[in-house]
Design an enzyme around this catalytic site. Sequence first.
Site, PDB file in Angstrom:
ATOM      1  N   SER A 141       0.860  -1.174   0.000  1.00  0.00           N
ATOM      2  CA  SER A 141       0.000   0.000   0.000  1.00  0.00           C
ATOM      3  C   SER A 141       0.901   1.231   0.000  1.00  0.00           C
ATOM      4  O   SER A 141       1.719   1.392   0.905  1.00  0.00           O
ATOM      5  CB  SER A 141      -0.871  -0.051   1.262  1.00  0.00           C
ATOM      6  OG  SER A 141      -1.650   1.104   1.385  1.00  0.00           O
ATOM      7  N   LYS A 167      -1.218  -1.043  -4.351  1.00  0.00           N
ATOM      8  CA  LYS A 167      -2.391  -0.241  -3.971  1.00  0.00           C
ATOM      9  C   LYS A 167      -1.921   1.194  -3.795  1.00  0.00           C
ATOM     10  O   LYS A 167      -0.965   1.439  -3.065  1.00  0.00           O
ATOM     11  CB  LYS A 167      -2.963  -0.809  -2.676  1.00  0.00           C
ATOM     12  CG  LYS A 167      -3.844   0.120  -1.859  1.00  0.00           C
ATOM     13  CD  LYS A 167      -4.642  -0.691  -0.832  1.00  0.00           C
ATOM     14  CE  LYS A 167      -4.722   0.011   0.505  1.00  0.00           C
ATOM     15  NZ  LYS A 167      -5.476  -0.789   1.497  1.00  0.00           N
ATOM     16  N   LYS A 169      -2.941   5.059  -2.656  1.00  0.00           N
ATOM     17  CA  LYS A 169      -3.908   5.917  -1.977  1.00  0.00           C
ATOM     18  C   LYS A 169      -4.252   7.059  -2.918  1.00  0.00           C
ATOM     19  O   LYS A 169      -3.355   7.614  -3.589  1.00  0.00           O
ATOM     20  CB  LYS A 169      -3.295   6.464  -0.682  1.00  0.00           C
ATOM     21  CG  LYS A 169      -2.968   5.380   0.340  1.00  0.00           C
ATOM     22  CD  LYS A 169      -4.225   4.799   0.950  1.00  0.00           C
ATOM     23  CE  LYS A 169      -3.888   3.823   2.062  1.00  0.00           C
ATOM     24  NZ  LYS A 169      -5.083   3.280   2.707  1.00  0.00           N
ATOM     25  N   ASP A 194      -7.142   3.112  -3.097  1.00  0.00           N
ATOM     26  CA  ASP A 194      -7.872   3.200  -1.824  1.00  0.00           C
ATOM     27  C   ASP A 194      -8.110   4.671  -1.522  1.00  0.00           C
ATOM     28  O   ASP A 194      -7.162   5.448  -1.384  1.00  0.00           O
ATOM     29  CB  ASP A 194      -7.036   2.548  -0.707  1.00  0.00           C
ATOM     30  CG  ASP A 194      -7.779   2.487   0.628  1.00  0.00           C
ATOM     31  OD1 ASP A 194      -8.908   3.010   0.720  1.00  0.00           O
ATOM     32  OD2 ASP A 194      -7.207   1.922   1.587  1.00  0.00           O
ATOM     33  N   GLU A 219     -11.091   0.883  -3.285  1.00  0.00           N
ATOM     34  CA  GLU A 219     -11.405   0.612  -1.888  1.00  0.00           C
ATOM     35  C   GLU A 219     -12.033   1.851  -1.251  1.00  0.00           C
ATOM     36  O   GLU A 219     -11.500   2.955  -1.370  1.00  0.00           O
ATOM     37  CB  GLU A 219     -10.090   0.217  -1.179  1.00  0.00           C
ATOM     38  CG  GLU A 219     -10.272  -0.352   0.206  1.00  0.00           C
ATOM     39  CD  GLU A 219      -8.930  -0.778   0.823  1.00  0.00           C
ATOM     40  OE1 GLU A 219      -7.972  -1.088   0.072  1.00  0.00           O
ATOM     41  OE2 GLU A 219      -8.838  -0.776   2.060  1.00  0.00           O
ATOM     42  N   ASP A 244     -13.957  -1.174   3.206  1.00  0.00           N
ATOM     43  CA  ASP A 244     -13.027  -1.287   4.334  1.00  0.00           C
ATOM     44  C   ASP A 244     -13.725  -0.621   5.533  1.00  0.00           C
ATOM     45  O   ASP A 244     -14.399  -1.287   6.327  1.00  0.00           O
ATOM     46  CB  ASP A 244     -11.698  -0.605   3.946  1.00  0.00           C
ATOM     47  CG  ASP A 244     -10.684  -0.526   5.070  1.00  0.00           C
ATOM     48  OD1 ASP A 244     -11.010  -0.879   6.205  1.00  0.00           O
ATOM     49  OD2 ASP A 244      -9.530  -0.092   4.834  1.00  0.00           O
ATOM     50  N   LYS A 268     -10.188  -6.639   8.219  1.00  0.00           N
ATOM     51  CA  LYS A 268      -9.199  -6.322   9.257  1.00  0.00           C
ATOM     52  C   LYS A 268      -9.871  -6.737  10.554  1.00  0.00           C
ATOM     53  O   LYS A 268     -10.896  -6.146  10.925  1.00  0.00           O
ATOM     54  CB  LYS A 268      -8.912  -4.821   9.322  1.00  0.00           C
ATOM     55  CG  LYS A 268      -8.265  -4.250   8.083  1.00  0.00           C
ATOM     56  CD  LYS A 268      -8.083  -2.740   8.205  1.00  0.00           C
ATOM     57  CE  LYS A 268      -7.545  -2.183   6.892  1.00  0.00           C
ATOM     58  NZ  LYS A 268      -7.570  -0.703   6.862  1.00  0.00           N
ATOM     59  N   GLY A 296      -4.467  -4.125   6.440  1.00  0.00           N
ATOM     60  CA  GLY A 296      -3.528  -3.865   7.537  1.00  0.00           C
ATOM     61  C   GLY A 296      -3.765  -2.493   8.125  1.00  0.00           C
ATOM     62  O   GLY A 296      -4.467  -1.659   7.542  1.00  0.00           O
TER      63      GLY A 296
HETATM   64  O1  OSB Z   1      -7.179   1.957   4.537  1.00  0.00           O
HETATM   65  O2  OSB Z   1      -6.203   0.104   4.376  1.00  0.00           O
HETATM   66  C1  OSB Z   1      -6.251   1.239   4.836  1.00  0.00           C
HETATM   67  C2  OSB Z   1      -3.087   2.014   6.805  1.00  0.00           C
HETATM   68  C3  OSB Z   1      -3.636   2.673   7.911  1.00  0.00           C
HETATM   69  C4  OSB Z   1      -4.975   2.876   7.969  1.00  0.00           C
HETATM   70  C5  OSB Z   1      -5.800   2.440   6.934  1.00  0.00           C
HETATM   71  C6  OSB Z   1      -5.274   1.760   5.850  1.00  0.00           C
HETATM   72  C7  OSB Z   1      -3.881   1.577   5.769  1.00  0.00           C
HETATM   73  C8  OSB Z   1      -3.215   0.951   4.632  1.00  0.00           C
HETATM   74  C9  OSB Z   1      -1.886   0.271   4.854  1.00  0.00           C
HETATM   75  O3  OSB Z   1      -3.633   0.983   3.505  1.00  0.00           O
HETATM   76  C10 OSB Z   1      -2.042  -1.130   5.286  1.00  0.00           C
HETATM   77  C11 OSB Z   1      -0.790  -1.784   5.811  1.00  0.00           C
HETATM   78  O4  OSB Z   1       0.128  -2.019   5.015  1.00  0.00           O
HETATM   79  O5  OSB Z   1      -0.710  -2.064   7.021  1.00  0.00           O
HETATM   80 MG    MG Z   2      -8.418   0.906   3.238  1.00  0.00          MG
END
Ligand code: OSB
Ligand code: MG
Length: 376
Positions: A141, A167, A169, A194, A219, A244, A268, A296
């Site tokens: 990510s 992924k 953001k 995402d 996402e 999510d 999660k 995560g």
């Molecule tokens: O939206 O999935 C998410 C990290 C912190 C809070 C929300 C998210 C994320 C990530 C990273 O996308 C996930 C990871 O590698 O732990």
């Molecule tokens: Mg997410």
Amino acid sequence: MRIDALDLYLIKMSMVGEFVTSFGGVQEREIVLVRARAGGASGWGESGVDGVPLYSYEDAATCWHIIEDFLAPAILAHEFPSEGIGPAMADLFSSWRWHPMARAAVEEALWDLEANLREVSVQRLYAGDRETRQRIPVGISLGIQEDFGHLAAQISEALDQGYRRIKLKIEPGKDVAVIEKVRHQFGDIPLMVDANCGYTREQGPILKSLDPFELLMIEQPLEHDDIPGHADLQAELETPICLDESIHSLRHARLALDYDACRLINIKASRIGGRTEALAVHDLCADRGVPVWCGGMLESGIGRLHNIALASLPNFQMPGDLSASRRYWHEDIIEPEVTVGPDGFVEVPDIVGLGHRVREDAIQRLVVRSTSLRQT
Ligand code: OSB
Ligand code: MG
């Protein structure tokens, strides 16, 4: 059987680099850890909270308060069965409302404790009689970048390291043009985005214009409490929506699938209130033919290992956000650290408990607050 003690630790870990999403940047994480002790064994859990309530309404202080003042006293007073301690805890609190991340941290510690007491792996306990995989494909990510050159360098590095899905953001203004450039430069790589709730329903046309880029999924484009909005949007998009932030329970998952608000769910356990409920969401999606994957929360190694064990279940059909320890941390609090092989897979430890040693020396160096709640 009685739980002898629950030890709480608040640690601060600074990240290798800032991680930016549509709700802001994180450079240092406040992590709440729980150790449960009984019968000469112990087990570790981690909550997904951070110091600021951005992703979730919970933060490190509410998590601490809920565990210290409510969950721990009830757990210490409870007579647990010697098998099924984690699910028994979920039952114990089934009429208490929310605070999923606080619950999940304690529940993880209890599952790991039971695994250590019974000398089996955490994976085996999570799976029950379901099949498991020993290797899980891993995706990365990548946070929002000001500069496209930096983003492109990160994508190249991730592909070189073997990550099996990228992924990105996004937020309004840092979306379509970025994806267009990524597709132009990197071609047909497994790519998704995402939005972390960053768009309004009125901004649907921006998301629609991502369709030609054939993303694996978008996402959580809209607000966390807008399942009907996601259903309207999904009806307009070719690209599958993955939820999510909207899914905190089995009921939310059922509602989202009944509304056709998404085609995939990111699981999660921290957001869903623990493994018991997360497994129920996993099984519901399997019944409905909807794939899930493991998300995560920038966890330390403890939460990461729990996620890896969970992600070995059969309906986790897509690469998880389970990147290597070194992606986020200079030094992790487990040994050995989590590594991703050159083919982009992580191995699921098939030995007792979490399968890696928790480095209490490292925790002691990072701790800002601790307490031990014991039998009186
Ligand atoms: O939206 O999935 C998410 C990290 C912190 C809070 C929300 C998210 C994320 C990530 C990273 O996308 C996930 C990871 O590698 O732990
Ligand atoms: Mg997410």
